[in-house]
Write a protein that holds these residues in place. Structure first.
Motif, PDB file in Angstrom:
ATOM      1  N   ILE A 196      44.959  31.716  48.144  1.00 37.45           N
ATOM      2  CA  ILE A 196      44.872  32.340  49.454  1.00 37.45           C
ATOM      3  C   ILE A 196      44.322  33.741  49.237  1.00 37.45           C
ATOM      4  O   ILE A 196      44.828  34.489  48.389  1.00 37.45           O
ATOM      5  CB  ILE A 196      46.257  32.410  50.134  1.00 37.45           C
ATOM      6  CG1 ILE A 196      46.826  31.013  50.323  1.00 37.45           C
ATOM      7  CG2 ILE A 196      46.162  33.158  51.474  1.00 37.45           C
ATOM      8  CD1 ILE A 196      48.294  30.994  50.713  1.00 37.45           C
ATOM      9  N   LEU A 197      43.271  34.101  49.966  1.00 38.22           N
ATOM     10  CA  LEU A 197      42.761  35.462  49.981  1.00 38.22           C
ATOM     11  C   LEU A 197      43.331  36.096  51.238  1.00 38.22           C
ATOM     12  O   LEU A 197      43.041  35.640  52.345  1.00 38.22           O
ATOM     13  CB  LEU A 197      41.234  35.474  50.007  1.00 38.22           C
ATOM     14  CG  LEU A 197      40.511  35.297  48.674  1.00 38.22           C
ATOM     15  CD1 LEU A 197      40.900  34.032  47.951  1.00 38.22           C
ATOM     16  CD2 LEU A 197      39.018  35.365  48.878  1.00 38.22           C
ATOM     17  N   GLY A 243      51.778  28.647  46.478  1.00 42.35           N
ATOM     18  CA  GLY A 243      53.008  28.143  45.890  1.00 42.35           C
ATOM     19  C   GLY A 243      53.337  28.752  44.541  1.00 42.35           C
ATOM     20  O   GLY A 243      54.178  28.233  43.808  1.00 42.35           O
ATOM     21  N   GLY A 244      52.662  29.852  44.191  1.00 41.49           N
ATOM     22  CA  GLY A 244      52.888  30.459  42.878  1.00 41.49           C
ATOM     23  C   GLY A 244      52.883  31.967  42.950  1.00 41.49           C
ATOM     24  O   GLY A 244      53.562  32.555  43.795  1.00 41.49           O
ATOM     25  N   ALA A 245      52.096  32.579  42.095  1.00 44.18           N
ATOM     26  CA  ALA A 245      52.074  34.040  41.971  1.00 44.18           C
ATOM     27  C   ALA A 245      51.610  34.701  43.268  1.00 44.18           C
ATOM     28  O   ALA A 245      50.573  34.321  43.821  1.00 44.18           O
ATOM     29  CB  ALA A 245      51.156  34.446  40.828  1.00 44.18           C
ATOM     30  N   PRO A 246      52.338  35.720  43.734  1.00 44.99           N
ATOM     31  CA  PRO A 246      51.936  36.413  44.953  1.00 44.99           C
ATOM     32  C   PRO A 246      50.772  37.380  44.755  1.00 44.99           C
ATOM     33  O   PRO A 246      50.167  37.820  45.717  1.00 44.99           O
ATOM     34  CB  PRO A 246      53.202  37.162  45.369  1.00 44.99           C
ATOM     35  CG  PRO A 246      53.951  37.363  44.099  1.00 44.99           C
ATOM     36  CD  PRO A 246      53.621  36.171  43.235  1.00 44.99           C
ATOM     37  N   PHE A 247      50.445  37.690  43.481  1.00 44.68           N
ATOM     38  CA  PHE A 247      49.331  38.604  43.197  1.00 44.68           C
ATOM     39  C   PHE A 247      48.647  38.166  41.909  1.00 44.68           C
ATOM     40  O   PHE A 247      49.184  38.333  40.823  1.00 44.68           O
ATOM     41  CB  PHE A 247      49.816  40.056  43.056  1.00 44.68           C
ATOM     42  CG  PHE A 247      48.693  41.046  42.908  1.00 44.68           C
ATOM     43  CD1 PHE A 247      48.226  41.756  44.007  1.00 44.68           C
ATOM     44  CD2 PHE A 247      48.088  41.272  41.684  1.00 44.68           C
ATOM     45  CE1 PHE A 247      47.182  42.672  43.881  1.00 44.68           C
ATOM     46  CE2 PHE A 247      47.046  42.176  41.538  1.00 44.68           C
ATOM     47  CZ  PHE A 247      46.595  42.889  42.641  1.00 44.68           C
ATOM     48  N   VAL A 248      47.455  37.592  42.056  1.00 42.82           N
ATOM     49  CA  VAL A 248      46.632  37.179  40.912  1.00 42.82           C
ATOM     50  C   VAL A 248      45.618  38.269  40.588  1.00 42.82           C
ATOM     51  O   VAL A 248      45.247  38.474  39.446  1.00 42.82           O
ATOM     52  CB  VAL A 248      45.928  35.835  41.225  1.00 42.82           C
ATOM     53  CG1 VAL A 248      44.873  35.501  40.195  1.00 42.82           C
ATOM     54  CG2 VAL A 248      46.949  34.714  41.339  1.00 42.82           C
TER      55      VAL A 248
END
Length: 180
Positions: A12-13, A71-76
């Motif tokens: 998600i961007l 469903g994973g890291a809030p900040f990639v």
């Protein structure tokens, strides 16, 4: 203007949140992550850069978004499109860029997010072209530009760096809007 959110199968961007500033500084303050930039950033410089990115989104509805793993890291990291605020042989233009946290590199996140951003740029924004640039030594970035279908268009001297700076020379890549 309402900021755009772009959703893909695994990413998600999204617009910025206050809690994004710490992980952004972890990238911007890391010498290895910033080796192809003029300098690492202090916390104040990183926060100021985030504020400029947020202001661009507030003005245009799009820009450099935070990349969140569904469903994973809030900040990639951050990936997106931005109007170039300086003058060069190819401006005015919209650039695509990315900055991915070390733990998420080499997993296809930058490419997936860049494809989402390009789809938005050519679809929703109806851009005619998007450019990207980096220093010649930043092979991972220019290889990604090539995988995205971008074409090399020589080099240019970055106008925000002195001519004798070791990172002054940049390679330019271009991608025209798909025809059809």
């Amino acid at each position: 203007m309402t900021p755009a959110t772009i959703e893909g199968p695994r990413l998600i961007l999204r617009p910025w949140r206050e809690e994004d500033l710490d992980p952004l500084f972890a990238i911007n303050g890391d010498p290895d992550s910033m080796r192809h930039f003029a300098a690492v950033m202090t916390r104040a410089e990183s926060d100021a850069w985030a504020a400029r990115l947020q202001a661009h989104i507030a003005e245009h509805g799009w820009g450099f978004w935070v990349v969140e793993e569904r469903g994973g890291a809030p900040f990639v990291g951050v990936v997106g499109l931005m109007t170039i605020p300086w003058t060069a042989r190819f401006t005015p233009a919209v650039e695509i860029g990315w900055r991915i946290a070390p733990a998420f590199r080499r997993r296809g996140f930058a490419e997936d997010a860049a494809r989402l951003a390009l789809g938005f740029g050519f679809g929703t924004l109806r851009l005619d072209e998007v450019v990207a640039f980096t220093v010649p030594a930043n092979e991972p970035s220019w290889r990604l530009m090539q995988r995205l279908g971008m074409t090399a268009d020589g080099t240019f001297g970055h106008p925000r760096l002195p001519a004798d700076h070791p990172l002054h020379e940049h390679v330019l890549y271009r991608l025209a809007a798909p025809r059809g």
